[in-house]
Design an enzyme around this catalytic site. Sequence first.
Site, PDB file in Angstrom:
ATOM      1  N   HIS A  68      -3.362   4.249  -2.669  1.00 38.59           N
ATOM      2  CA  HIS A  68      -4.326   3.334  -2.048  1.00 38.59           C
ATOM      3  C   HIS A  68      -4.971   3.988  -0.831  1.00 38.59           C
ATOM      4  O   HIS A  68      -6.184   3.904  -0.628  1.00 38.59           O
ATOM      5  CB  HIS A  68      -3.628   2.072  -1.538  1.00 38.59           C
ATOM      6  CG  HIS A  68      -2.977   1.234  -2.579  1.00 38.59           C
ATOM      7  ND1 HIS A  68      -1.616   1.053  -2.649  1.00 38.59           N
ATOM      8  CD2 HIS A  68      -3.492   0.496  -3.599  1.00 38.59           C
ATOM      9  CE1 HIS A  68      -1.321   0.238  -3.644  1.00 38.59           C
ATOM     10  NE2 HIS A  68      -2.437  -0.111  -4.250  1.00 38.59           N
ATOM     11  N   LEU A 106       0.812  -1.225   0.000  1.00 39.42           N
ATOM     12  CA  LEU A 106       0.000   0.000   0.000  1.00 39.42           C
ATOM     13  C   LEU A 106       0.843   1.272   0.000  1.00 39.42           C
ATOM     14  O   LEU A 106       1.870   1.345   0.656  1.00 39.42           O
ATOM     15  CB  LEU A 106      -0.925   0.002   1.218  1.00 39.42           C
ATOM     16  CG  LEU A 106      -1.879  -1.190   1.328  1.00 39.42           C
ATOM     17  CD1 LEU A 106      -2.722  -1.082   2.599  1.00 39.42           C
ATOM     18  CD2 LEU A 106      -2.771  -1.311   0.096  1.00 39.42           C
ATOM     19  N   HIS A 107       0.393   2.268  -0.771  1.00 37.63           N
ATOM     20  CA  HIS A 107       1.026   3.585  -0.796  1.00 37.63           C
ATOM     21  C   HIS A 107      -0.076   4.630  -0.657  1.00 37.63           C
ATOM     22  O   HIS A 107      -1.256   4.291  -0.485  1.00 37.63           O
ATOM     23  CB  HIS A 107       1.841   3.760  -2.078  1.00 37.63           C
ATOM     24  CG  HIS A 107       1.077   3.493  -3.337  1.00 37.63           C
ATOM     25  ND1 HIS A 107       0.019   4.264  -3.750  1.00 37.63           N
ATOM     26  CD2 HIS A 107       1.189   2.483  -4.256  1.00 37.63           C
ATOM     27  CE1 HIS A 107      -0.465   3.789  -4.875  1.00 37.63           C
ATOM     28  NE2 HIS A 107       0.215   2.692  -5.206  1.00 37.63           N
ATOM     29  N   GLN A 136      -4.762 -11.976 -13.547  1.00 37.04           N
ATOM     30  CA  GLN A 136      -4.646 -10.791 -14.391  1.00 37.04           C
ATOM     31  C   GLN A 136      -3.226 -10.501 -14.841  1.00 37.04           C
ATOM     32  O   GLN A 136      -2.994  -9.545 -15.569  1.00 37.04           O
ATOM     33  CB  GLN A 136      -5.249  -9.579 -13.689  1.00 37.04           C
ATOM     34  CG  GLN A 136      -4.406  -9.007 -12.570  1.00 37.04           C
ATOM     35  CD  GLN A 136      -5.154  -7.943 -11.810  1.00 37.04           C
ATOM     36  OE1 GLN A 136      -6.164  -8.203 -11.159  1.00 37.04           O
ATOM     37  NE2 GLN A 136      -4.689  -6.704 -11.876  1.00 37.04           N
ATOM     38  N   SER A 161       2.754   4.422  -7.449  1.00 38.14           N
ATOM     39  CA  SER A 161       2.560   3.038  -7.853  1.00 38.14           C
ATOM     40  C   SER A 161       3.486   2.160  -7.025  1.00 38.14           C
ATOM     41  O   SER A 161       4.584   2.586  -6.651  1.00 38.14           O
ATOM     42  CB  SER A 161       2.897   2.895  -9.341  1.00 38.14           C
ATOM     43  OG  SER A 161       3.151   1.545  -9.656  1.00 38.14           O
ATOM     44  N   ARG A 192       5.145  -0.031  -8.110  1.00 34.86           N
ATOM     45  CA  ARG A 192       6.323  -0.350  -8.923  1.00 34.86           C
ATOM     46  C   ARG A 192       7.397   0.728  -8.881  1.00 34.86           C
ATOM     47  O   ARG A 192       8.530   0.478  -9.291  1.00 34.86           O
ATOM     48  CB  ARG A 192       5.914  -0.557 -10.369  1.00 34.86           C
ATOM     49  CG  ARG A 192       5.034  -1.773 -10.515  1.00 34.86           C
ATOM     50  CD  ARG A 192       4.561  -1.931 -11.909  1.00 34.86           C
ATOM     51  NE  ARG A 192       3.870  -3.193 -12.052  1.00 34.86           N
ATOM     52  CZ  ARG A 192       3.135  -3.498 -13.093  1.00 34.86           C
ATOM     53  NH1 ARG A 192       3.011  -2.647 -14.091  1.00 34.86           N
ATOM     54  NH2 ARG A 192       2.533  -4.662 -13.162  1.00 34.86           N
ATOM     55  N   VAL A 245      -3.343   9.865  -7.463  1.00 30.92           N
ATOM     56  CA  VAL A 245      -2.513  10.528  -6.446  1.00 30.92           C
ATOM     57  C   VAL A 245      -1.065  10.498  -6.931  1.00 30.92           C
ATOM     58  O   VAL A 245      -0.585   9.453  -7.394  1.00 30.92           O
ATOM     59  CB  VAL A 245      -2.653   9.818  -5.085  1.00 30.92           C
ATOM     60  CG1 VAL A 245      -1.789  10.485  -4.028  1.00 30.92           C
ATOM     61  CG2 VAL A 245      -4.117   9.812  -4.651  1.00 30.92           C
TER      62      VAL A 245
HETATM   63  P1  AMP Z   1      -3.564  -2.123  -6.997  1.00 35.67           P
HETATM   64  O1  AMP Z   1      -3.169  -2.542  -5.611  1.00 35.67           O
HETATM   65  O2  AMP Z   1      -2.426  -1.619  -7.812  1.00 35.67           O
HETATM   66  O3  AMP Z   1      -4.443  -3.129  -7.673  1.00 35.67           O
HETATM   67  O4  AMP Z   1      -4.475  -0.838  -6.782  1.00 35.67           O
HETATM   68  C1  AMP Z   1      -5.639  -0.866  -5.989  1.00 35.67           C
HETATM   69  C2  AMP Z   1      -6.477   0.340  -6.300  1.00 35.67           C
HETATM   70  O5  AMP Z   1      -5.735   1.531  -5.997  1.00 35.67           O
HETATM   71  C3  AMP Z   1      -6.854   0.422  -7.785  1.00 35.67           C
HETATM   72  O6  AMP Z   1      -8.201   0.853  -7.898  1.00 35.67           O
HETATM   73  C4  AMP Z   1      -5.890   1.433  -8.313  1.00 35.67           C
HETATM   74  O7  AMP Z   1      -6.369   2.125  -9.439  1.00 35.67           O
HETATM   75  C5  AMP Z   1      -5.754   2.375  -7.130  1.00 35.67           C
HETATM   76  N1  AMP Z   1      -4.524   3.154  -7.230  1.00 35.67           N
HETATM   77  C6  AMP Z   1      -3.273   2.687  -7.457  1.00 35.67           C
HETATM   78  N2  AMP Z   1      -2.396   3.703  -7.559  1.00 35.67           N
HETATM   79  C7  AMP Z   1      -3.110   4.854  -7.413  1.00 35.67           C
HETATM   80  C8  AMP Z   1      -2.786   6.241  -7.425  1.00 35.67           C
HETATM   81  N3  AMP Z   1      -1.535   6.668  -7.622  1.00 35.67           N
HETATM   82  N4  AMP Z   1      -3.783   7.118  -7.255  1.00 35.67           N
HETATM   83  C9  AMP Z   1      -5.064   6.691  -7.066  1.00 35.67           C
HETATM   84  N5  AMP Z   1      -5.436   5.400  -7.032  1.00 35.67           N
HETATM   85  C10 AMP Z   1      -4.476   4.485  -7.197  1.00 35.67           C
END
Ligand code: AMP
Length: 287
Positions: free
Chosen positions: A36, A32-33, A60, A185, A187, A176
């Site tokens: 999230h 988480l960042h 996926q 991200s 990554r 964000v």
């Molecule tokens: P993930 O863990 O990458 O599957 O992301 C979980 C949720 O957080 C998804 O709906 C992503 O689109 C959202 N998310 C990831 N990075 C960001 C960001 N920088 N800003 C806003 N939402 C994000």
Amino acid sequence: MRIIYDLDEMTKVARGWLMGGSVGFVPTMGNLHNGHLTLIRTAHNECEISVVSIFVNPLQFPSLDEAQRYPHTIQRDLQLLQTVGIDVAFLPSQQAMYATSFATFVTPIGPVAERLEGADNTNFARGVATVVTKLLQIVRPDKAYFGQKDAQQVAIVRQVVRDLGIDVTLRILQTVREDDGLAMSSRNSLLSLPGRSAAPLLYQALLSAKSAIDAGEHRAAVIKQGMRDALTNHPLIMLEYIAICQPTTFLEVEQIRPGTLLVVAARIDNVRLSDNILWQDNGAWLL
Ligand code: AMP
């Protein structure tokens, strides 16, 4: 905060909430960042009950290997969730989500499933659609929160919810960003120092495109060429695609008008990054 691993337990708890107020749900893959956490805090503020799932969805990813390399930081993630004060952290195992007998998939078709992310990774749309359908079915939230950062995922989830008549309100929140504009991200931490310095160029290319569009250049081919010129000259940036498309179907447009999405994906240090900005129907930009 209650931590739930078991699908039946999650289903039972969710059933108990039916009259208990609105339920907000944020599906994540963990690590988480602040991107999230913005979704999670918003869900927590807007709903009586908040649930966050952490599940690295193997369906996926382009290969099992890539799924296994996804960063796991579960203890740290749980501490962060605890500080926000959510009600349930739902952590299903791979075996619980996809038993060996698992044989039912949700498969979107058409350009939104097949172009861009879907062209690169043919598992993408089916993987996202299947896991989101299953999670929504188990948690049964009133509102589910997703980030505009993953614009194609948003389009796929909207399609699934509409097509299957799933009773949920989707809340899509703005991307964000770090102070220098790089979209947050999981990554980003994999980037080298020079790679990290190059990464904000993706957003800068999108903002330059926006400036040109605001100044009256609405031909997609011209805008795309400008972005390509800005990004292909950098030695660390391996451009994967630039697209100017309709945000629901992901079909390319020739003329840019309100209701158009600009997307870019590239590899830097072999780390795949993507970003987008949206010129919304109402004329305001979602940056
Ligand atoms: P993930 O863990 O990458 O599957 O992301 C979980 C949720 O957080 C998804 O709906 C992503 O689109 C959202 N998310 C990831 N990075 C960001 C960001 N920088 N800003 C806003 N939402 C994000």
